[in-house]
Scaffold this motif. Structure first.
Motif, short mmCIF file in Angstrom:
data_model
loop_
_atom_site.label_atom_id
_atom_site.label_comp_id
_atom_site.label_asym_id
_atom_site.label_seq_id
_atom_site.Cartn_x
_atom_site.Cartn_y
_atom_site.Cartn_z
N GLN A 1 0.82 -1.22 0.00
CA GLN A 1 0.00 0.00 0.00
C GLN A 1 0.84 1.26 0.00
O GLN A 1 0.36 2.33 -0.37
CB GLN A 1 -0.92 0.02 1.23
CG GLN A 1 -2.34 -0.41 0.91
CD GLN A 1 -2.41 -1.87 0.57
OE1 GLN A 1 -2.11 -2.71 1.40
NE2 GLN A 1 -2.79 -2.19 -0.65
N ASN B 1 1.16 8.84 6.55
CA ASN B 1 -0.30 8.85 6.59
C ASN B 1 -0.87 9.88 5.63
O ASN B 1 -1.92 9.66 5.03
CB ASN B 1 -0.79 9.10 8.02
CG ASN B 1 -0.72 7.83 8.86
OD1 ASN B 1 -0.95 6.74 8.36
ND2 ASN B 1 -0.37 7.98 10.13
N ARG C 1 -3.41 9.04 2.66
CA ARG C 1 -4.72 9.70 2.55
C ARG C 1 -4.93 10.24 1.14
O ARG C 1 -5.97 10.05 0.54
CB ARG C 1 -4.82 10.86 3.54
CG ARG C 1 -5.11 10.45 4.95
CD ARG C 1 -5.68 11.62 5.74
NE ARG C 1 -4.80 12.77 5.82
CZ ARG C 1 -3.81 12.88 6.71
NH1 ARG C 1 -3.56 11.90 7.56
NH2 ARG C 1 -3.07 13.96 6.74
N GLN D 1 -5.72 7.69 -1.32
CA GLN D 1 -7.08 7.14 -1.17
C GLN D 1 -8.13 8.23 -1.37
O GLN D 1 -9.31 8.01 -1.13
CB GLN D 1 -7.24 6.53 0.24
CG GLN D 1 -6.35 5.31 0.47
CD GLN D 1 -6.22 4.95 1.94
OE1 GLN D 1 -6.72 5.67 2.81
NE2 GLN D 1 -5.57 3.84 2.22
N ARG E 1 -8.56 11.05 0.35
CA ARG E 1 -9.13 11.63 1.56
C ARG E 1 -8.29 12.82 1.99
O ARG E 1 -7.11 12.87 1.73
CB ARG E 1 -9.12 10.60 2.71
CG ARG E 1 -10.05 9.44 2.48
CD ARG E 1 -10.07 8.52 3.67
NE ARG E 1 -8.84 7.77 3.81
CZ ARG E 1 -8.09 7.77 4.90
NH1 ARG E 1 -8.42 8.49 5.94
NH2 ARG E 1 -6.99 7.06 4.95
N ILE F 1 -11.42 7.98 8.96
CA ILE F 1 -12.09 7.15 7.97
C ILE F 1 -13.52 6.98 8.45
O ILE F 1 -13.76 6.51 9.56
CB ILE F 1 -11.40 5.79 7.86
CG1 ILE F 1 -9.99 5.98 7.32
CG2 ILE F 1 -12.19 4.85 6.96
CD1 ILE F 1 -9.24 4.71 7.14
N GLU G 1 -7.13 7.73 12.62
CA GLU G 1 -5.81 7.15 12.31
C GLU G 1 -4.73 7.59 13.28
O GLU G 1 -3.80 6.85 13.56
CB GLU G 1 -5.36 7.59 10.91
CG GLU G 1 -6.13 6.94 9.80
CD GLU G 1 -5.57 7.34 8.46
OE1 GLU G 1 -5.07 8.46 8.32
OE2 GLU G 1 -5.64 6.52 7.55
N HIS H 1 -9.25 -0.98 9.70
CA HIS H 1 -8.80 0.05 8.77
C HIS H 1 -8.96 -0.45 7.33
O HIS H 1 -9.44 0.26 6.44
CB HIS H 1 -7.33 0.38 9.07
CG HIS H 1 -6.82 1.58 8.32
ND1 HIS H 1 -6.47 1.53 6.99
CD2 HIS H 1 -6.61 2.86 8.72
CE1 HIS H 1 -6.06 2.73 6.61
NE2 HIS H 1 -6.14 3.56 7.63
N CYS H 2 -8.53 -1.67 7.11
CA CYS H 2 -8.61 -2.27 5.79
C CYS H 2 -10.07 -2.34 5.32
O CYS H 2 -10.42 -1.90 4.23
CB CYS H 2 -7.99 -3.65 5.85
SG CYS H 2 -7.82 -4.45 4.29
N SER I 1 -11.79 1.25 4.95
CA SER I 1 -11.26 2.08 3.87
C SER I 1 -12.06 1.88 2.59
O SER I 1 -12.16 2.77 1.76
CB SER I 1 -9.80 1.74 3.57
OG SER I 1 -9.01 1.97 4.68
N ARG I 2 -12.58 0.66 2.41
CA ARG I 2 -13.35 0.37 1.20
C ARG I 2 -14.63 -0.36 1.57
O ARG I 2 -14.75 -1.57 1.35
CB ARG I 2 -12.50 -0.45 0.23
CG ARG I 2 -11.53 0.42 -0.56
CD ARG I 2 -10.51 -0.39 -1.32
NE ARG I 2 -9.34 -0.71 -0.50
CZ ARG I 2 -8.32 -1.44 -0.93
NH1 ARG I 2 -8.32 -1.95 -2.14
NH2 ARG I 2 -7.31 -1.68 -0.12
#
Ligand code: CA
Length: 221
Positions: free
Chosen positions: A46, A113, A117, A120, A122, A127, A136, A160-161, A164-165
């Motif tokens: 990631q 971080n 972000r 992703q 953000r 999140i 976070e 978190h994983c 996130s989605r």
């Protein structure tokens, strides 16, 4: 969240790896450019922290190779203090940020971080999914009634994983990859055990089981 740490200085690498793990990352380590190229391509990374001075080559060439192979994970390069050419060349080669040595681990974590972000899409370190918020910076889950729950490192990484989605299905193998590094071999039912613990915290409907496929976060809770 799986992170690749490319650093040939053993002492620095060890101390960084342990602090990154505490901060909720699963860390793969590479000591050479060759290892970095292989792990970057084979593993579901990631983000990467990339030292430029490696024993068998320049980190910039590793970065160029990754980008050439369409590997788009964010990369934070470590440069020597005051070497502005390294910074410019790194950014040109596709790095997302840089940090000059020596640095404080807190700054590394904050920058890492931040690039995550951005990658992703953000702008905040929160999140949000359904009625839940994951902070976070503090590894804390805020529930719908405003109360907060501190999570263990593994609980945080798993949640978190998933958060996130929301809605996306993750297989047990995918989740294991994000939680553990290659040299750890967790048992087969470790994901189930952690999902059970998270359901106790979030409620049974927050994480859905997709039979034969895996788990997904239910954004409608
Ligand atoms: Ca080095």
């Amino acid at each position: 969240m799986r992170l690749l740490l490319v650093e040939d200085d053993h002492l620095l690498a060890e101390s960084l790896a342990s602090q990154l793990k505490k901060a909720g990352f699963s860390v793969e380590e590479a000591r050479t450019a060759k290892e970095a190229l292989t792990l970057g391509q084979q593993e579901d990374i990631q983000a990467a922290v990339l030292d430029l001075g490696l024993p068998d080559g320049n980190g910039l060439d590793v970065l160029l190779q990754w980008r050439k192979k369409q590997l788009e994970f964010p990369v934070l390069i470590l440069t020597a203090r005051g070497n502005w050419q390294d910074k410019v060349n790194g950014l040109k080669a596709g790095a997302d940020d840089y940090l000059a040595k020596p640095f404080q681990t807190e700054e590394l974590l904050a920058r890492l971080n931040a690039v995550l972000r951005r990658s992703q899409g953000r702008s905040q370190s929160l999140i949000k999914a359904g009625h839940f918020e994951l902070d976070e910076n503090r590894q804390v889950l805020k529930q719908r009634d405003g109360s907060e729950v501190s999570l263990t490192g593994t609980e945080y990484r798993l949640l978190h994983c998933l958060m996130s989605r929301p809605g996306q299905i993750f297989s047990k193998e995918q989740l294991k990859d994000q939680l553990y590094s290659l040299n750890e071999s967790p048992g087969d039912n470790v994901i189930e055990a952690y999902i059970l613990r998270l359901r106790k915290i979030l409620g049974s409907q927050a994480i859905l089981t997709r039979r034969g496929q895996g788990y997904s976060f239910n954004h409608e809770v």
